[in-house]
Design a protein around this motif. Structure first.
Motif, PDB file in Angstrom:
ATOM      1  N   UNK A  30      38.702  53.639  38.262  1.00 29.95           N
ATOM      2  CA  UNK A  30      38.518  53.619  39.717  1.00 29.95           C
ATOM      3  C   UNK A  30      37.681  52.431  40.186  1.00 29.95           C
ATOM      4  N   UNK A  31      37.995  51.262  39.679  1.00 31.13           N
ATOM      5  CA  UNK A  31      37.248  50.056  40.055  1.00 31.13           C
ATOM      6  C   UNK A  31      37.569  49.676  41.493  1.00 31.13           C
ATOM      7  N   UNK A  32      36.527  49.409  42.257  1.00 28.10           N
ATOM      8  CA  UNK A  32      36.665  48.966  43.649  1.00 28.10           C
ATOM      9  C   UNK A  32      35.854  47.686  43.833  1.00 28.10           C
ATOM     10  N   UNK A  33      36.535  46.624  44.199  1.00 27.44           N
ATOM     11  CA  UNK A  33      35.818  45.380  44.514  1.00 27.44           C
ATOM     12  C   UNK A  33      35.077  45.596  45.825  1.00 27.44           C
ATOM     13  N   UNK A  34      33.879  45.041  45.912  1.00 27.51           N
ATOM     14  CA  UNK A  34      33.117  45.100  47.159  1.00 27.51           C
ATOM     15  C   UNK A  34      32.694  43.688  47.530  1.00 27.51           C
ATOM     16  N   UNK A  35      32.323  43.520  48.772  1.00 27.51           N
ATOM     17  CA  UNK A  35      31.731  42.249  49.211  1.00 27.51           C
ATOM     18  C   UNK A  35      30.448  42.069  48.399  1.00 27.51           C
ATOM     19  N   UNK A  36      30.262  40.898  47.770  1.00 24.53           N
ATOM     20  CA  UNK A  36      29.077  40.719  46.922  1.00 24.53           C
ATOM     21  C   UNK A  36      27.765  41.031  47.651  1.00 24.53           C
ATOM     22  N   UNK A  87      32.514  39.972  34.846  1.00 23.55           N
ATOM     23  CA  UNK A  87      32.308  40.818  36.027  1.00 23.55           C
ATOM     24  C   UNK A  87      33.463  40.630  37.013  1.00 23.55           C
ATOM     25  N   UNK A  88      33.914  39.407  37.166  1.00 23.60           N
ATOM     26  CA  UNK A  88      35.050  39.111  38.046  1.00 23.60           C
ATOM     27  C   UNK A  88      36.319  39.795  37.546  1.00 23.60           C
ATOM     28  N   UNK A  89      36.549  39.760  36.248  1.00 24.84           N
ATOM     29  CA  UNK A  89      37.733  40.406  35.686  1.00 24.84           C
ATOM     30  C   UNK A  89      37.682  41.918  35.876  1.00 24.84           C
ATOM     31  N   UNK A  90      36.485  42.502  35.751  1.00 25.59           N
ATOM     32  CA  UNK A  90      36.334  43.940  36.025  1.00 25.59           C
ATOM     33  C   UNK A  90      36.651  44.210  37.494  1.00 25.59           C
ATOM     34  N   UNK A  91      36.076  43.414  38.394  1.00 26.94           N
ATOM     35  CA  UNK A  91      36.288  43.608  39.834  1.00 26.94           C
ATOM     36  C   UNK A  91      37.762  43.481  40.208  1.00 26.94           C
ATOM     37  N   UNK A  92      38.496  42.658  39.499  1.00 28.99           N
ATOM     38  CA  UNK A  92      39.931  42.479  39.764  1.00 28.99           C
ATOM     39  C   UNK A  92      40.785  43.556  39.102  1.00 28.99           C
ATOM     40  N   UNK A  93      40.163  44.428  38.324  1.00 26.98           N
ATOM     41  CA  UNK A  93      40.907  45.482  37.643  1.00 26.98           C
ATOM     42  C   UNK A  93      41.605  45.014  36.380  1.00 26.98           C
ATOM     43  N   UNK A  94      41.245  43.848  35.880  1.00 21.98           N
ATOM     44  CA  UNK A  94      41.888  43.286  34.702  1.00 21.98           C
ATOM     45  C   UNK A  94      41.158  43.607  33.400  1.00 21.98           C
ATOM     46  N   UNK A  95      39.957  44.120  33.515  1.00 24.95           N
ATOM     47  CA  UNK A  95      39.135  44.407  32.332  1.00 24.95           C
ATOM     48  C   UNK A  95      38.601  45.834  32.442  1.00 24.95           C
ATOM     49  N   UNK A  96      39.360  46.815  31.925  1.00 24.22           N
ATOM     50  CA  UNK A  96      38.945  48.211  32.036  1.00 24.22           C
ATOM     51  C   UNK A  96      37.928  48.641  30.975  1.00 24.22           C
ATOM     52  N   UNK A  97      37.508  47.703  30.155  1.00 22.17           N
ATOM     53  CA  UNK A  97      36.569  47.985  29.066  1.00 22.17           C
ATOM     54  C   UNK A  97      35.437  46.978  29.134  1.00 22.17           C
ATOM     55  N   UNK A  98      34.211  47.467  29.051  1.00 23.79           N
ATOM     56  CA  UNK A  98      33.055  46.577  28.902  1.00 23.79           C
ATOM     57  C   UNK A  98      32.504  46.822  27.507  1.00 23.79           C
ATOM     58  N   UNK A 106      44.105  50.721  23.047  1.00 24.20           N
ATOM     59  CA  UNK A 106      44.070  50.131  21.709  1.00 24.20           C
ATOM     60  C   UNK A 106      44.779  48.788  21.734  1.00 24.20           C
ATOM     61  N   UNK A 107      44.112  47.769  21.228  1.00 19.88           N
ATOM     62  CA  UNK A 107      44.687  46.431  21.194  1.00 19.88           C
ATOM     63  C   UNK A 107      44.531  45.648  22.488  1.00 19.88           C
ATOM     64  N   UNK A 108      43.885  46.225  23.496  1.00 19.43           N
ATOM     65  CA  UNK A 108      43.672  45.511  24.762  1.00 19.43           C
ATOM     66  C   UNK A 108      42.883  44.242  24.484  1.00 19.43           C
ATOM     67  N   UNK A 109      43.238  43.157  25.146  1.00 17.16           N
ATOM     68  CA  UNK A 109      42.600  41.860  24.882  1.00 17.16           C
ATOM     69  C   UNK A 109      41.101  41.867  25.119  1.00 17.16           C
ATOM     70  N   UNK A 110      40.607  42.780  25.935  1.00 18.22           N
ATOM     71  CA  UNK A 110      39.168  42.832  26.208  1.00 18.22           C
ATOM     72  C   UNK A 110      38.449  43.931  25.420  1.00 18.22           C
ATOM     73  N   UNK A 111      39.117  44.516  24.455  1.00 18.17           N
ATOM     74  CA  UNK A 111      38.493  45.538  23.609  1.00 18.17           C
ATOM     75  C   UNK A 111      37.958  44.862  22.350  1.00 18.17           C
TER      76      UNK A 111
END
Length: 121
Positions: A96-102, A11-22, A81-86
């Protein structure tokens, strides 16, 4: 707003924009706004994760995004393709990931409803 509970540190990696795939074992036909909820579990954590991400939240909505597609791993767009989180088998593609205050919130399995208006997102 629909929400998805994701284990930390993902979840942290998604919030940081580092993980565009779940990655999920199940597909969804849903497309649109999605809240990313950081689960309470520490099952997926490595030893250094807390040191690497000391402000990581647990049991809270930590980001919003748009779920734009859900495809099998073999059908990922060329840019992913080949993304480390795929890892698949189903890849949920997030934009369009936007981190918010938890926002403390109990999570749930599957897609669930998060009342963003009440939570003042």
């Amino acid at each position: 707003m629909k929400a998805l509970t994701v284990c930390q540190p993902y979840a942290e990696l998604i919030a940081r924009g580092l993980k565009p795939i779940e990655n999920r074992t199940w597909p969804t036909s849903y497309r649109g706004p999605l809240a990313i909820h950081a689960g309470k579990s520490r099952e997926w954590m490595d030893e250094g994760d807390l040191e690497a991400y000391p402000s990581m939240a647990f049991g809270a909505v930590v980001a919003t995004c748009r779920l734009v597609d859900c495809v099998r791993l073999a059908n990922l767009p060329a840019a992913l393709t080949g993304h480390q989180h795929a890892n698949g088998p189903w890849c949920w593609i997030l934009h369009d990931v936007q981190r918010i205050e938890p926002v403390p919130q109990r999570g749930a399995q599957g897609l669930w409803n998060f009342d963003a208006a009440v939570r003042a997102l």
